[in-house]
Motif scaffolding. Structure first.
Motif, PDB file in Angstrom:
ATOM      1  N   ASP B  77      42.857  30.239  48.831  1.00 44.84           N
ATOM      2  CA  ASP B  77      41.576  31.049  48.625  1.00 44.84           C
ATOM      3  C   ASP B  77      42.403  32.867  48.064  1.00 44.84           C
ATOM      4  OD1 ASP B  77      40.759  34.302  49.387  1.00 44.84           O
ATOM      5  OD2 ASP B  77      41.177  33.799  51.346  1.00 44.84           O
ATOM      6  N   ILE B  78      41.526  32.486  46.721  1.00 43.32           N
ATOM      7  CA  ILE B  78      42.279  32.717  45.689  1.00 43.32           C
ATOM      8  C   ILE B  78      42.128  34.228  45.443  1.00 43.32           C
ATOM      9  CG2 ILE B  78      39.570  32.590  44.395  1.00 43.32           C
ATOM     10  CD1 ILE B  78      43.116  32.083  41.988  1.00 43.32           C
ATOM     11  N   ARG B  79      41.170  34.545  46.291  1.00 38.67           N
ATOM     12  CA  ARG B  79      41.043  36.045  46.718  1.00 38.67           C
ATOM     13  C   ARG B  79      42.703  37.275  46.785  1.00 38.67           C
ATOM     14  NH1 ARG B  79      37.122  40.776  46.723  1.00 38.67           N
ATOM     15  NH2 ARG B  79      35.828  39.052  46.379  1.00 38.67           N
ATOM     16  N   TYR B  85      50.025  38.375  45.178  1.00 42.01           N
ATOM     17  CA  TYR B  85      50.985  37.956  44.337  1.00 42.01           C
ATOM     18  C   TYR B  85      51.083  39.124  43.982  1.00 42.01           C
ATOM     19  CZ  TYR B  85      53.333  36.130  39.919  1.00 42.01           C
ATOM     20  OH  TYR B  85      54.283  35.124  39.220  1.00 42.01           O
ATOM     21  N   LEU B  86      49.940  39.986  42.992  1.00 45.90           N
ATOM     22  CA  LEU B  86      50.111  41.231  42.599  1.00 45.90           C
ATOM     23  C   LEU B  86      50.908  41.953  43.663  1.00 45.90           C
ATOM     24  CD1 LEU B  86      46.502  42.113  41.792  1.00 45.90           C
ATOM     25  CD2 LEU B  86      48.669  41.550  40.417  1.00 45.90           C
ATOM     26  N   ARG B 186      41.910  45.936  45.883  1.00 45.85           N
ATOM     27  CA  ARG B 186      40.210  47.203  44.762  1.00 45.85           C
ATOM     28  C   ARG B 186      40.731  46.461  43.941  1.00 45.85           C
ATOM     29  NH1 ARG B 186      42.331  53.230  44.615  1.00 45.85           N
ATOM     30  NH2 ARG B 186      39.496  53.057  43.359  1.00 45.85           N
ATOM     31  N   LEU B 187      41.478  46.298  43.152  1.00 43.99           N
ATOM     32  CA  LEU B 187      41.884  45.139  42.621  1.00 43.99           C
ATOM     33  C   LEU B 187      41.406  44.020  41.895  1.00 43.99           C
ATOM     34  CD1 LEU B 187      42.443  45.307  39.038  1.00 43.99           C
ATOM     35  CD2 LEU B 187      45.456  44.932  39.955  1.00 43.99           C
ATOM     36  N   VAL B 188      41.765  43.046  42.412  1.00 44.79           N
ATOM     37  CA  VAL B 188      41.165  41.951  42.759  1.00 44.79           C
ATOM     38  C   VAL B 188      39.378  41.395  42.939  1.00 44.79           C
ATOM     39  CG1 VAL B 188      41.350  39.784  44.138  1.00 44.79           C
ATOM     40  CG2 VAL B 188      43.550  40.943  43.473  1.00 44.79           C
ATOM     41  N   LEU B 192      37.135  39.634  40.274  1.00 47.52           N
ATOM     42  CA  LEU B 192      36.820  39.127  40.782  1.00 47.52           C
ATOM     43  C   LEU B 192      35.549  38.508  41.279  1.00 47.52           C
ATOM     44  CD1 LEU B 192      38.549  36.858  43.047  1.00 47.52           C
ATOM     45  CD2 LEU B 192      39.070  36.778  41.107  1.00 47.52           C
ATOM     46  N   GLU B 193      34.513  39.322  41.162  1.00 50.58           N
ATOM     47  CA  GLU B 193      32.855  40.113  41.062  1.00 50.58           C
ATOM     48  C   GLU B 193      32.380  39.635  39.815  1.00 50.58           C
ATOM     49  OE1 GLU B 193      31.255  41.754  43.895  1.00 50.58           O
ATOM     50  OE2 GLU B 193      33.329  41.630  44.859  1.00 50.58           O
TER      51      GLU B 193
END
Lengths: 201, 201
Positions: B77-79, B85-86, B186-188, B192-193
């Motif tokens: 699940d990349i998100r 990780y962040l 928020r960043l991801v 990713l959008e």
């Protein structure tokens, strides 16, 4: 910084900052010396030290003055406006990177300024105020594009600009990768795909 | 750095780096002293200076050792994987920010390390190698998500990770804004959008 005693002579300030900028860009951070700036400017050392207590203070004042010239242009095309603005930021970073004739991936003066802001409370505050002003200009640009329907209504403008400016700083300060107009274009494309109201083709 | 003379005693290295880390986190960058580390570790100063010629070198070695523990997890699940990780990167940055009991928006030790890498050629090279390894892990994660169809085929993986990591560093080193799990989310989402193969709902 608040002036103390009699009102500051802004012409002297201008001359001092111009000389300090020339020294930094010619010799790098290590080559800047308050004493030498005082001598070249024909100003008493004590005057300089009263106004800029350390070399870090003087260097940050130089960069603040250079960045004040960075205008943001709103042509109504958010993609182009962001690319142009990021290119300006990249150029300023590259100039600091190359100060003192340095070549290669080192962050150079840009790295020293980050440490100066981390080390001195007053410099940190000054630097953050400066970046807050820049961020506010960029957020206003993004907001206008949102209002006119170029960007989607629910975008996270603050995060969008963090991603754009952040990627440039990350490359200059951390990974040592190059930043230029071509990179700014890739960056804006990648970030905006998530911000455009129209679906991707 | 290549060892000179007889092979290094890795147990001594471990002890020295542990003591140096404790000093940095307790007192901040200004509170780190090679002499004191030598004393606490029961090692000759000359041994320490041979291995780490300056305080900058020792501090970067400490951080390199801490970052080596930062694993990246691929759950499919990349998100979620990127957010996790962040969050780890943010936690490491926050720890450096707070070193020496410092509060508030200053970058603290994180800022000093950026300058150390800018100042010394060898430290810069070491730091960039370290970040290249981290970037490679992140790019491999993104690539696997692309291959399995979670991310769009034509995404710019390098720029995507610059945007993500860059936004964290930008807040810590430049604007002084906080970074935490909520911000990583928020960043991801924002980044990713533009990378998802499925159209936004």
């Amino acid at each position: 910084m608040t002036p103390r005693g009699r009102p500051r002579d802004t012409q002297v300030d201008e001359r001092v900052l111009r000389i300090a900028a020339a020294l930094i860009f010619e010799r790098g951070y290590a080559g800047l010396s308050i004493d030498e700036v005082a001598e070249q400017a024909g100003v008493a050392k004590t005057t300089l030290y009263r106004r800029w207590p350390t070399k870090d203070h003087l260097a940050v004042a130089v960069v603040a003055r250079l960045q004040a010239d960075d205008e943001i242009t709103d042509t109504g095309d958010i993609r182009a406006d962001l690319v142009n603005y990021l290119e300006k930021i990249a150029a300023a970073l590259n100039r600091m990177r190359a100060a003192g004739g340095r070549e290669g991936p080192s962050a150079g003066v840009a790295g020293e300024l980050v440490a100066a802001a981390a080390r001195h409370e007053d410099i940190g505050r000054l630097a953050r105020e400066q970046y807050a002003r820049r961020n506010a200009m960029a957020l206003a640009l993004i907001e206008r594009a949102r209002v006119r329907g170029e960007l989607r209504a629910d975008l996270d403008a603050e995060v969008l600009f963090d991603q754009l400016a952040g990627a440039l700083y990350y490359r200059v300060l951390i990974t040592g990768a190059p930043v230029d107009r071509a990179y700014a274009e890739r960056l804006v494309s990648s970030a905006l795909e998530g911000s455009l109201t129209c679906p991707r083709s």
